[in-house]
Write an enzyme that holds these catalytic residues in place. Structure first.
Site, PDB file in Angstrom:
ATOM      1  N   THR A 128      66.845  42.857  14.801  1.00  0.00           N
ATOM      2  CA  THR A 128      66.464  44.227  14.438  1.00  0.00           C
ATOM      3  C   THR A 128      65.030  44.444  14.914  1.00  0.00           C
ATOM      4  O   THR A 128      64.227  43.515  14.874  1.00  0.00           O
ATOM      5  CB  THR A 128      66.525  44.398  12.904  1.00  0.00           C
ATOM      6  OG1 THR A 128      67.875  44.392  12.519  1.00  0.00           O
ATOM      7  CG2 THR A 128      65.868  45.692  12.440  1.00  0.00           C
TER       8      THR A 128
ATOM      9  N   ARG B  64      79.834  49.875   6.949  1.00  0.00           N
ATOM     10  CA  ARG B  64      78.637  49.362   6.258  1.00  0.00           C
ATOM     11  C   ARG B  64      77.340  49.899   6.900  1.00  0.00           C
ATOM     12  O   ARG B  64      77.172  49.915   8.108  1.00  0.00           O
ATOM     13  CB  ARG B  64      78.660  47.833   6.321  1.00  0.00           C
ATOM     14  CG  ARG B  64      77.480  47.142   5.648  1.00  0.00           C
ATOM     15  CD  ARG B  64      76.418  46.762   6.637  1.00  0.00           C
ATOM     16  NE  ARG B  64      75.374  45.930   6.032  1.00  0.00           N
ATOM     17  CZ  ARG B  64      74.204  45.681   6.603  1.00  0.00           C
ATOM     18  NH1 ARG B  64      73.921  46.179   7.783  1.00  0.00           N
ATOM     19  NH2 ARG B  64      73.318  44.911   6.014  1.00  0.00           N
TER      20      ARG B  64
ATOM     21  N   THR C  88      63.135  43.630   8.383  1.00  0.00           N
ATOM     22  CA  THR C  88      64.279  43.006   9.039  1.00  0.00           C
ATOM     23  C   THR C  88      64.803  41.901   8.134  1.00  0.00           C
ATOM     24  O   THR C  88      64.018  41.153   7.551  1.00  0.00           O
ATOM     25  CB  THR C  88      63.913  42.416  10.406  1.00  0.00           C
ATOM     26  OG1 THR C  88      65.018  41.636  10.877  1.00  0.00           O
ATOM     27  CG2 THR C  88      62.665  41.538  10.363  1.00  0.00           C
ATOM     28  N   GLY C  89      66.118  41.847   7.998  1.00  0.00           N
ATOM     29  CA  GLY C  89      66.685  40.817   7.129  1.00  0.00           C
ATOM     30  C   GLY C  89      67.999  41.285   6.556  1.00  0.00           C
ATOM     31  O   GLY C  89      68.572  42.276   7.020  1.00  0.00           O
TER      32      GLY C  89
HETATM   33  N1  ASP Z   1      68.285  44.654   8.182  1.00  0.00           N
HETATM   34  C1  ASP Z   1      69.373  44.765   9.111  1.00  0.00           C
HETATM   35  C2  ASP Z   1      70.603  45.188   8.356  1.00  0.00           C
HETATM   36  O1  ASP Z   1      70.846  44.669   7.296  1.00  0.00           O
HETATM   37  C3  ASP Z   1      69.671  43.503   9.849  1.00  0.00           C
HETATM   38  C4  ASP Z   1      68.484  42.696  10.310  1.00  0.00           C
HETATM   39  O2  ASP Z   1      67.360  43.085  10.171  1.00  0.00           O
HETATM   40  O3  ASP Z   1      68.676  41.597  10.846  1.00  0.00           O
HETATM   41  O4  ASP Z   1      71.349  45.989   8.858  1.00  0.00           O
END
Ligand code: ASP
Length: 324
Positions: free
Chosen positions: A192, A220, A243-244
Site C-alpha cells: 500500500t 471488502r 499501511t497494514g
Molecule cells: N491497509 C490495507 C488494507 O487493509 C492493506 C495494506 O496496507 O497492506 O486494505
C-alpha cells in the site's frame, strides 16, 4: 520606556519565529509494511524499490521547493507508486478472491478538513487522482464501485480494463492463498502506498492508495479509503497515512486517534504514532504509519520487520529505508 518597547519587540519576534515551521517544507512516504527479510529480498529488488522511493522523493521535493501545494506533492508522489508494479496500489495491486483487482484510495486536506475517497473501483488507473476529484468536484467524501467509476468518467478520467492491473507476482500470491484456503494477512504482502506533505504555506495533506488484501472477498473495503482510519490530515496537528491489516486500523480509528493524542494529550508526532502502534500490537494487528506535524517533524513507525519508507525536508535532510 524605550527598554520596554525593545523587550516587547524581542518577545514578539521570538513568538513569531516560534510559530514558523522549523523547515519550510517536508514530505514523508511509505510503500507498505510487512514481513520483509533480507534473504527473500534480493539486492537487485531492494535497489528497484529504493530507486522508485528516491524518484518519488525527488518529484515531491521539486513540487514543494517550487512553492507547489502539499496536495499536488501528495498526488504526484502517489501516482508514481501507483504506476510502478512494485507496490500494492494501481498497476501492482493485489487480486481479490475472484481474481480481479479492486482499488481503494483517499486524500485529505489539513487546512479545510475536506476529504475525498473512492473504494472498490475496478477500472481506475490512478485512484488517488479520482479521490482528489471527489474532494474537489463533488459534494461527497466517499464514492464506491460503479458509482465511483461513473463519476470518474464524467470528470474526464479514461477507464482502463481490469486486465491492465495483471502482474504475475500478484496472481501467483492469490493462487498460493487459494491453495492453502486461507485469508491473507499483512505477512503475505506489502505495498500500500501513502504520502504526507507540509508545504511552504504551512498546509498539510495526506493520501493513501491500495489494492487491499490478497484474496479479499464480499466487496471488502479496508482502512485506506476511510478518513480517520487509513488517512487523516489536520493543519493543527499533522497528517498521517497508514499501511497494514486494515480491519484493525478501522476499529482503532487509527489516524484520527493519532491526531487526537497530539491535540488533547500534547504528544509529539512520533510519540503519538508510537502509542497508536502499541494499541495496534495489543489488538493483534500489524502494520505501520507515517506522519508529520506542522513543524516538519517526521514519524515512521511500524511493528512489522520492514516498511518501505522515506522522507525529505527543505533543509536537505533525506532518508530512504526498508528494514527496521
Ligand atoms: N491497509 C490495507 C488494507 O487493509 C492493506 C495494506 O496496507 O497492506 O486494505
Amino acid at each position: 520606556m524605550r527598554q520596554l518597547v525593545i523587550c516587547f519587540a524581542i518577545l514578539l519576534m521570538s513568538s513569531l519565529l516560534w510559530a514558523q515551521p522549523k523547515v519550510k517544507y517536508a514530505m514523508v512516504i511509505h510503500g507498505g509494511a510487512g514481513v520483509m527479510d533480507q534473504k527473500s529480498m534480493t539486492p537487485e529488488l531492494q535497489e528497484e524499490y529504493i530507486a522508485v522511493l528516491n524518484r518519488v522523493l525527488f518529484v515531491g521535493d521539486s513540487v514543494l521547493a517550487n512553492g507547489g501545494t502539499c496536495m499536488d506533492a501528495v498526488e504526484k508522489s502517489i501516482v508514481i507508486m501507483e504506476d510502478s508494479p512494485l507496490f500494492n496500489a494501481g498497476k501492482g495491486a493485489v487480486f481479490t478472491h475472484e481474481g480481479i483487482v479492486e482499488l481503494d484510495a483517499s486524500v485529505m486536506d489539513g487546512k479545510s478538513l475536506k476529504a475525498g475517497a473512492i473504494a472498490a473501483v475496478r477500472d481506475i488507473k490512478n485512484p488517488v487522482r479520482v479521490a482528489r476529484a471527489v474532494m474537489e468536484k463533488s459534494e461527497h467524501v466517499m464514492l464506491s464501485g460503479l458509482g465511483a467509476s461513473q463519476f470518474a468518467k464524467e470528470k474526464g478520467f479514461i477507464p482502463v480494463d481490469n486486465a491492465y492491473f495483471y502482474t504475475k507476482k500478484r496472481f501467483q500470491s492469490l493462487q498460493e492463498l487459494l491453495k492453502e484456503e486461507r485469508e491473507a494477512t499483512v505477512n503475505d504482502k506489502h505495498g500500500t502506498v501513502g504520502c504526507v506533505a507540509l508545504d511552504m504555506s504551512g498546509n498539510i495533506a495526506a493520501g493513501t492508495s491500495t489494492g487491499g488484501m490478497t484474496n479479499k472477498k464480499y466487496g471488502r473495503i479496508g482502512d485506506s479509503p476511510i478518513i480517520g482510519a487509513g488517512t487523516y490530515a489536520n493543519n493543527e496537528t499533522g497528517g498521517f497515512s497508514c499501511t497494514g491489516h486494515g480491519e484493525f486500523y478501522i476499529r482503532l480509528g487509527f489516524s484520527r486517534d493519532i491526531s487526537a493524542l497530539m491535540e488533547y494529550k500534547k504528544l509529539s508526532v512520533a510519540e503519538a504514532c508510537r502509542e497508536e502502534i502499541r494499541k495496534l500490537t495489543q489488538l493483534g494487528g500489524t502494520g505501520g504509519v507515517i506522519g508529520l506535524d506542522k513543524m516538519g517533524n517526521i514519524a515512521m513507525e511500524f511493528n512489522t520487520s520492514g516498511m518501505f519508507r522515506g522522507f525529505v525536508k527543505s533543509n536537505g535532510d533525506k532518508q530512504v529505508a526498508i528494514f527496521k
